[in-house]
Design an enzyme around this catalytic site. Structure first.
Site, PDB file in Angstrom:
ATOM      1  N   GLY A 260       0.734  -1.253   0.000  1.00 50.40           N
ATOM      2  CA  GLY A 260       0.000   0.000   0.000  1.00 50.40           C
ATOM      3  C   GLY A 260       0.765   1.306   0.000  1.00 50.40           C
TER       4      GLY A 260
ATOM      5  N   CYS B 126     -17.862   4.023 -25.899  1.00 50.81           N
ATOM      6  CA  CYS B 126     -19.123   4.761 -26.004  1.00 50.81           C
ATOM      7  C   CYS B 126     -19.631   5.153 -24.620  1.00 50.81           C
ATOM      8  CB  CYS B 126     -20.138   3.907 -26.732  1.00 50.81           C
ATOM      9  SG  CYS B 126     -19.498   3.354 -28.299  1.00 50.81           S
TER      10      CYS B 126
ATOM     11  N   TYR C 176     -11.807   5.750 -10.272  1.00 48.42           N
ATOM     12  CA  TYR C 176     -11.380   6.433  -9.040  1.00 48.42           C
ATOM     13  C   TYR C 176     -11.062   7.909  -9.232  1.00 48.42           C
ATOM     14  CZ  TYR C 176      -9.748   1.526  -8.489  1.00 48.42           C
ATOM     15  OH  TYR C 176      -9.618   0.159  -8.489  1.00 48.42           O
TER      16      TYR C 176
ATOM     17  N   ARG D  24      -8.645   3.554 -14.516  1.00 44.87           N
ATOM     18  CA  ARG D  24      -8.465   4.133 -13.178  1.00 44.87           C
ATOM     19  C   ARG D  24      -9.058   5.530 -13.032  1.00 44.87           C
ATOM     20  NH1 ARG D  24      -4.309   5.005 -10.844  1.00 44.87           N
ATOM     21  NH2 ARG D  24      -4.921   4.285  -8.768  1.00 44.87           N
TER      22      ARG D  24
ATOM     23  N   GLU E 225       3.756  -6.753   1.336  1.00 47.95           N
ATOM     24  CA  GLU E 225       3.174  -7.101   0.034  1.00 47.95           C
ATOM     25  C   GLU E 225       3.005  -5.892  -0.868  1.00 47.95           C
ATOM     26  OE1 GLU E 225       0.023 -10.410   1.631  1.00 47.95           O
ATOM     27  OE2 GLU E 225      -0.597  -8.339   1.399  1.00 47.95           O
ATOM     28  N   PRO E 226       4.071  -5.231  -1.247  1.00 48.80           N
ATOM     29  CA  PRO E 226       3.908  -4.081  -2.136  1.00 48.80           C
ATOM     30  C   PRO E 226       3.563  -4.523  -3.552  1.00 48.80           C
ATOM     31  CG  PRO E 226       6.238  -4.553  -1.806  1.00 48.80           C
ATOM     32  CD  PRO E 226       5.477  -5.535  -0.946  1.00 48.80           C
ATOM     33  N   GLY E 227       2.670  -3.800  -4.194  1.00 44.60           N
ATOM     34  CA  GLY E 227       2.354  -4.051  -5.597  1.00 44.60           C
ATOM     35  C   GLY E 227       2.672  -2.794  -6.385  1.00 44.60           C
ATOM     36  N   ARG E 228       1.827  -1.776  -6.150  1.00 45.64           N
ATOM     37  CA  ARG E 228       1.951  -0.508  -6.871  1.00 45.64           C
ATOM     38  C   ARG E 228       3.364   0.078  -6.773  1.00 45.64           C
ATOM     39  NH1 ARG E 228      -2.617   2.873  -7.271  1.00 45.64           N
ATOM     40  NH2 ARG E 228      -3.473   1.754  -5.491  1.00 45.64           N
TER      41      ARG E 228
ATOM     42  N   TYR F  62      -1.946  -1.744 -11.991  1.00 36.56           N
ATOM     43  CA  TYR F  62      -3.415  -1.705 -12.102  1.00 36.56           C
ATOM     44  C   TYR F  62      -3.895  -1.089 -13.414  1.00 36.56           C
ATOM     45  CZ  TYR F  62      -2.866  -2.756  -7.143  1.00 36.56           C
ATOM     46  OH  TYR F  62      -2.483  -3.322  -5.945  1.00 36.56           O
TER      47      TYR F  62
HETATM   48  N1  LLP Z   1      -2.028  -6.754  -0.053  1.00 37.15           N
HETATM   49  C1  LLP Z   1      -3.366  -6.790  -0.072  1.00 37.15           C
HETATM   50  C2  LLP Z   1      -4.069  -7.677   0.840  1.00 37.15           C
HETATM   51  C3  LLP Z   1      -4.077  -5.963  -0.957  1.00 37.15           C
HETATM   52  O1  LLP Z   1      -5.407  -6.003  -0.963  1.00 37.15           O
HETATM   53  C4  LLP Z   1      -3.368  -5.115  -1.835  1.00 37.15           C
HETATM   54  C5  LLP Z   1      -4.080  -4.253  -2.780  1.00 37.15           C
HETATM   55  C6  LLP Z   1      -1.977  -5.129  -1.785  1.00 37.15           C
HETATM   56  C7  LLP Z   1      -1.331  -5.954  -0.878  1.00 37.15           C
HETATM   57  C8  LLP Z   1      -1.128  -4.278  -2.693  1.00 37.15           C
HETATM   58  O2  LLP Z   1      -1.347  -2.923  -2.493  1.00 37.15           O
HETATM   59  P1  LLP Z   1      -0.412  -1.857  -3.259  1.00 37.15           P
HETATM   60  O3  LLP Z   1       0.987  -1.998  -2.700  1.00 37.15           O
HETATM   61  O4  LLP Z   1      -0.441  -2.205  -4.697  1.00 37.15           O
HETATM   62  O5  LLP Z   1      -1.030  -0.556  -2.973  1.00 37.15           O
HETATM   63  N2  LLP Z   1      -7.190  -1.193  -8.258  1.00 37.15           N
HETATM   64  C9  LLP Z   1      -6.791  -0.203  -7.282  1.00 37.15           C
HETATM   65  C10 LLP Z   1      -5.914  -0.771  -6.206  1.00 37.15           C
HETATM   66  C11 LLP Z   1      -6.566  -1.902  -5.449  1.00 37.15           C
HETATM   67  C12 LLP Z   1      -5.650  -2.445  -4.400  1.00 37.15           C
HETATM   68  C13 LLP Z   1      -6.158  -3.714  -3.898  1.00 37.15           C
HETATM   69  N3  LLP Z   1      -5.336  -4.344  -2.935  1.00 37.15           N
HETATM   70  C14 LLP Z   1      -6.072   0.966  -8.008  1.00 37.15           C
HETATM   71  O6  LLP Z   1      -5.963   0.913  -9.221  1.00 37.15           O
HETATM   72  O7  LLP Z   1      -5.652   1.919  -7.368  1.00 37.15           O
END
Ligand code: LLP
Length: 432
Positions: A248, A362, A335, A331, A291-294, A391
């Site tokens: 996050g 459309c 959002y 996005r 658990e970083p994603g973004r 994302y």
């Molecule tokens: N761990 C869990 C349990 C999560 O639900 C998420 C994201 C992450 C890790 C990774 O979070 P990050 O590091 O990527 O912020 N579609 C949305 C984001 C949804 C995030 C869902 N969970 C967007 O485009 O902003």
């Protein structure tokens, strides 16, 4: 430029990962997703080294696949000693088919099917994050039938409001995710996990939300989770070996976003807080998982489009329409997430107009952004949107029967197709 992957070359063209984006558009067509491999590696290393330094050798990064799940990602991150969380059979099989080591995977997701649970056990995933008691029973019984032991972490809702968007805030009491502490249900959850067969309870998990710039929610979450752990130790004699503190950390999409999150200093602060809590509560220090994603992939991505039309409505709005839109990047539609746009073939010119960048679907809401500063655009220009690594591809759709773009990975000046452009034939394949 907002992140290190972008620059402008002598031709006045936008470069990404050192490659001329205008030439890439010619070579591969548009719309096109671009990924900078070295930037992903750099971000993985920041997490990996800070966590080893401040948490422990056994601490681990679990890249959140939902941000971008393609085979190439798993190949890149495994070399960087980064584990992965997967939330569906699709993500799981993508990782496995890339040759990723199954024991590095953690199966997540708030409604795991029996099929997903047994596939995960069959492949030998390293752990499960369990969301609720029904799921705990299911994992225990499927593991028993298969003669396996499932290593589980329990997802606990810390009841934190991290002031991010409602849609991506996950740690509050009223949430579809996890089991709350306040109601006493988390305690029962732990008791159940300790009593059911074929489970090895290895720790707890929590996640307060996504796109969070402040450290406070993480510190509060750590406080709540360690106090919960201490309470469980006293009541049930159980101490967690691992504590997963979720993902996050926020990413800057435009200059208006807060300053860049300093990942290393956040991890240091969390480690200091953890030491204080362990001393105060007389509890063993768990190994921390994140658990970083973004924050691993967002800044490592860009999308390039071709401008189809420029439409001025009186003096109040200019629409620049591109050959993609909400189908490759939903996005803004979902959002109102802001991005920066740049005309790649006029990158050194001043942004002398303010436009709405519209897609081809459309729907009036099919926009990449409104009121975006931009160089004067005309049909045929290449328009780039920056910071689209997370994302975007993973949330793309075939709305209006639009095929998903190709995805090209760039490393040290050479580019390769990681995901082919979808074809009409591909889209029609299942349509009998
Ligand atoms: N761990 C869990 C349990 C999560 O639900 C998420 C994201 C992450 C890790 C990774 O979070 P990050 O590091 O990527 O912020 N579609 C949305 C984001 C949804 C995030 C869902 N969970 C967007 O485009 O902003």
């Amino acid at each position: 430029m907002i992140h290190p992957s972008y620059d402008i070359n002598a031709d006045g063209h936008l470069t990404f990962a050192g490659a001329d984006t205008v030439l890439l558009a010619k070579k591969y067509g548009t719309p096109l997703y671009l990924i900078d491999e070295n930037e992903i590696v750099r971000r993985c290393r920041i997490y990996r080294s800070a966590m080893k330094k401040y948490f422990s050798e056994e601490s681990a990064v679990y890249y959140a696949s939902k941000a971008l799940s393609i085979k190439e990602i798993y190949r890149i991150i495994e070399k960087e000693d980064v584990n992965a969380d997967v939330v569906s059979l699709g993500e799981l099989c993508t990782a496995i088919s890339a040759g990723y080591t199954p024991s590095r995977l953690c199966l997540h997701g708030n409604n795991k099917t029996d099929e997903e649970i047994s596939a995960a056990l069959r492949y030998g995933v390293g752990s499960f994050v369990v969301e609720c008691t029904d799921e705990l029973y299911a994992i225990s019984s499927i593991a028993s039938e298969m003669g396996k032991v499932a290593r589980v972490l329990l997802r606990i809702t810390p009841n934190i409001d991290c002031h991010t968007l409602e849609a991506i805030s996950t740690g509050k009491l009223d949430s579809k995710f996890g089991v709350p502490i306040e109601t006493g249900q988390a305690e029962d959850f732990v008791k159940l996990a300790l009593s059911l067969p074929s489970l090895d309870l290895i720790g707890y998990h929590c996640h307060c939300g996504s796109q969070v710039f402040e450290i406070e929610p993480y510190l509060d979450q750590l406080d709540i989770m360690m106090r919960f752990a201490s309470d469980m130790k006293k009541k049930l004699g159980y101490s967690p070996k691992y504590l997963n503190i979720g993902g996050g950390f926020g990413v800057r999409y435009t200059d208006e976003d807060s300053v860049e999150v300093n990942i290393e200093s956040n991890i240091k602060l969390l480690s200091e807080k953890l030491s204080l809590l362990c001393a105060e509560l007389s509890i063993e220090r768990p190994h921390i998982l994140m658990e970083p994603g973004r924050s691993i992939v967002a800044s490592a991505g860009a999308t390039i489009y071709t401008v189809g039309s420029v439409k001025k409505i009186g003096d109040f709005r200019t629409y620049v329409t591109v050959d993609g839109g909400m189908t490759d990047n939903p996005r803004y539609a979902l959002y109102k997430s802001r991005y920066e746009a740049i005309i790649a073939n006029k990158a050194s010119l001043e942004k002398d107009t303010v436009c709405s960048v519209a897609g081809r679907c459309c729907e009036s809401g099919d926009l990449i952004g409104e009121d975006m500063p931009l160089q004067s655009a005309e049909r045929g220009d290449i328009l780039a949107i920056t910071v689209t690594g997370a994302y975007n591809y993973s949330m793309a759709s075939n709305y209006n029967r639009v095929p998903r773009p190709a995805l090209v990975v760039i490393k040290d000046g050479s580019d390769r197709v990681a995901v082919k452009r979808e074809t009409i034939e591909y889209m029609l394949e299942n349509d009998v």
